[in-house]
Design a protein around this motif. Structure first.
Motif, mmCIF file in Angstrom:
data_model
loop_
_atom_site.group_PDB
_atom_site.id
_atom_site.type_symbol
_atom_site.label_atom_id
_atom_site.label_comp_id
_atom_site.label_asym_id
_atom_site.label_seq_id
_atom_site.Cartn_x
_atom_site.Cartn_y
_atom_site.Cartn_z
ATOM 1 N N PHE A 187 -12.708 4.753 -0.821
ATOM 2 C CA PHE A 187 -12.311 4.283 -2.479
ATOM 3 C C PHE A 187 -12.482 4.643 -3.407
ATOM 4 O O PHE A 187 -13.045 5.920 -3.327
ATOM 5 C CB PHE A 187 -13.113 2.902 -2.015
ATOM 6 N N PHE A 227 -3.525 6.270 -0.160
ATOM 7 C CA PHE A 227 -3.184 5.166 -0.756
ATOM 8 C C PHE A 227 -3.366 4.345 -2.104
ATOM 9 O O PHE A 227 -4.793 4.461 -2.571
ATOM 10 C CB PHE A 227 -3.811 4.122 0.666
ATOM 11 N N HIS A 228 -2.117 3.501 -2.719
ATOM 12 C CA HIS A 228 -2.759 2.472 -3.118
ATOM 13 C C HIS A 228 -2.874 0.954 -3.072
ATOM 14 O O HIS A 228 -1.403 1.082 -2.559
ATOM 15 C CB HIS A 228 -1.545 2.449 -3.996
ATOM 16 N N HIS A 229 -3.594 0.768 -2.818
ATOM 17 C CA HIS A 229 -4.122 -0.674 -2.210
ATOM 18 C C HIS A 229 -3.217 -1.849 -3.758
ATOM 19 O O HIS A 229 -4.812 -1.402 -4.882
ATOM 20 C CB HIS A 229 -5.524 -1.476 -1.570
ATOM 21 N N GLY A 232 0.217 9.971 11.869
ATOM 22 C CA GLY A 232 0.160 8.680 10.261
ATOM 23 C C GLY A 232 -0.803 9.544 9.076
ATOM 24 O O GLY A 232 -1.786 10.445 9.633
ATOM 25 N N TYR A 233 -1.041 8.704 8.908
ATOM 26 C CA TYR A 233 -2.080 8.363 7.816
ATOM 27 C C TYR A 233 -2.567 7.522 7.782
ATOM 28 O O TYR A 233 -2.445 6.019 7.424
ATOM 29 C CB TYR A 233 -1.482 8.331 6.252
ATOM 30 N N PHE A 234 -4.531 8.008 7.330
ATOM 31 C CA PHE A 234 -5.287 6.743 8.029
ATOM 32 C C PHE A 234 -6.689 6.453 6.590
ATOM 33 O O PHE A 234 -6.832 7.453 6.510
ATOM 34 C CB PHE A 234 -5.990 7.120 8.920
ATOM 35 N N ALA A 235 -6.335 5.442 5.999
ATOM 36 C CA ALA A 235 -7.423 5.138 4.948
ATOM 37 C C ALA A 235 -8.701 5.255 5.432
ATOM 38 O O ALA A 235 -9.146 4.971 6.276
ATOM 39 C CB ALA A 235 -7.414 3.989 4.405
ATOM 40 N N LYS A 236 -9.687 5.985 4.101
ATOM 41 C CA LYS A 236 -11.355 6.404 4.610
ATOM 42 C C LYS A 236 -12.280 5.971 3.229
ATOM 43 O O LYS A 236 -13.016 5.382 3.563
ATOM 44 C CB LYS A 236 -11.394 8.047 5.034
ATOM 45 N N HIS A 263 -8.903 9.718 5.656
ATOM 46 C CA HIS A 263 -9.259 11.341 6.646
ATOM 47 C C HIS A 263 -8.124 12.225 6.936
ATOM 48 O O HIS A 263 -7.256 11.814 6.364
ATOM 49 C CB HIS A 263 -9.625 9.807 8.064
ATOM 50 N N VAL A 320 -7.062 5.279 -2.741
ATOM 51 C CA VAL A 320 -8.279 5.401 -1.401
ATOM 52 C C VAL A 320 -7.864 6.660 -0.400
ATOM 53 O O VAL A 320 -6.500 6.802 -0.465
ATOM 54 C CB VAL A 320 -7.491 3.814 -0.663
ATOM 55 N N LEU A 334 2.489 5.151 -0.671
ATOM 56 C CA LEU A 334 1.259 6.176 -0.107
ATOM 57 C C LEU A 334 1.915 7.511 -0.312
ATOM 58 O O LEU A 334 2.780 7.892 0.002
ATOM 59 C CB LEU A 334 1.271 6.203 1.387
ATOM 60 N N ALA A 392 0.543 -1.114 0.031
ATOM 61 C CA ALA A 392 -0.502 0.091 0.033
ATOM 62 C C ALA A 392 0.466 1.217 0.189
ATOM 63 O O ALA A 392 1.178 1.527 0.631
ATOM 64 C CB ALA A 392 -0.993 0.394 0.933
#
Lengths: 205, 205
Positions: free
Chosen positions: A138, A83-85, A132-136, A116, A113, A68, A66
């Motif tokens: 898609f 993010f790149h999942h 940090g960084y947190f996905a929210k 937040h 993605v 980022l 992932a």
């Protein structure tokens, strides 16, 4: 004599029954591993005009990493936000585990993605686990498919963009021109057009 | 009469053969879905003293998210350095998709992954896709298992730490005291002790 014939026929019928049942059992137990079964129905396919669709169930494929690239660190306009999942199709991963190579048909999906909302200018925020960084949300799908005959100009890979926006994504996509994706992959990727150095599970730093 | 009997017997033998083959085919096609099969052999199990091990193949489970708490944004000493690759056991995910609940036995593994060296103080670096954060080295395993009878004091979940360091990880781990993990999850997690708000695939922001 008729009785002897009868007994022989019954014996062969029994043998057939046992034989077929045995074959069926062997077939059941020698079926491909579960992950390979999933993949064979799930990899990318092409229609007559070379378009492809997003493979069903890709979020349950094998996750490889992932990366980022937050908007906050890219002047508010990251090329791939944020993010790149990244997932590889399971049957291709099974082959990769054995050979270290991406086999023909290998399909890799990257879902973007968004984060937040940040507490800081860099886009990071404070959470219980730290800053940090947190996905929210898609927010996009890119895909690469290895097909050396179909995509000789992309070093064997075709690249597809199903939209960089929230779902629903595009139903279909045609291969991108070489200058849009494969040029950069060719210049910068670690191994066979893939950024394996960001995916420790692939063991090629 | 013998011939008639013979023909009848052959008919029933043929019916048996077809019937058995049919049953075998039904058995093959009505097997649980691939993901559930994988999971049943892969979820967390406990020995007589309550220890558990890292489930085999967890990196091929369903990926749910990759929160990032870089050292560079946490005074060089992030509590969970740095990417958290989080996976849920596939059979539990199948149940979750249907019910929206984490069923008994649900196992969630978090693997920590250190970053490629930063170009900046915040730990980020420049890559072809932009400035950001890129995974490099596996560096730790935490795990949570839902077992309401075994872990009533953790709101039904037990928490395990197999070391925050590069592999090899610890072979076994006992449940952590409540104050080490579950207190924070209870105070901050979104739903049933899980930080679902960071995992868009779970649909509970």
């Amino acid at each position: 004599m008729f009785e002897t014939t009868l007994i022989r026929l019954l014996h062969s019928a029994t043998a057939m029954v046992l034989g077929l049942a045995g074959l069926a059992a062997v077939a059941a137990f020698s079926a491909p591993p579960a992950s390979a079964q999933m993949a064979h129905s799930a990899g990318a396919t092409f229609n007559g005009t070379g378009e492809t669709s997003i493979p069903e169930g890709f979020r349950e494929w094998v996750f490889i990493g992932a990366p980022l690239t937050p908007h906050g660190l890219n002047d508010g306009a990251a090329g791939f936000p944020e993010f790149h999942h990244v997932y590889i199709e399971p049957a291709a991963y099974e082959v990769y585990k054995k050979t270290g190579e991406f086999s023909e048909g290998t399909t890799i999906v990257k879902e973007l993605v968004l984060l937040h909302e940040g507490d800081y200018e860099d886009g990071s925020r404070d959470e219980a686990s730290g800053r940090g960084y947190f996905a929210k949300t898609f927010a996009g799908i890119d895909m690469m498919v290895k097909d050396s005959k179909r995509f000789p100009e992309g070093k064997g890979w075709g690249f597809f963009n199903f939209g960089h926006h929230e779902p629903p994504y595009a139903d279909k996509a045609s291969a991108q021109p070489v200058e849009n994706c494969s040029g950069c992959h060719e210049a910068n990727a670690t191994y066979d057009m893939v950024f394996t150095k960001f995916y420790p599970i692939l063991g090629k730093q």
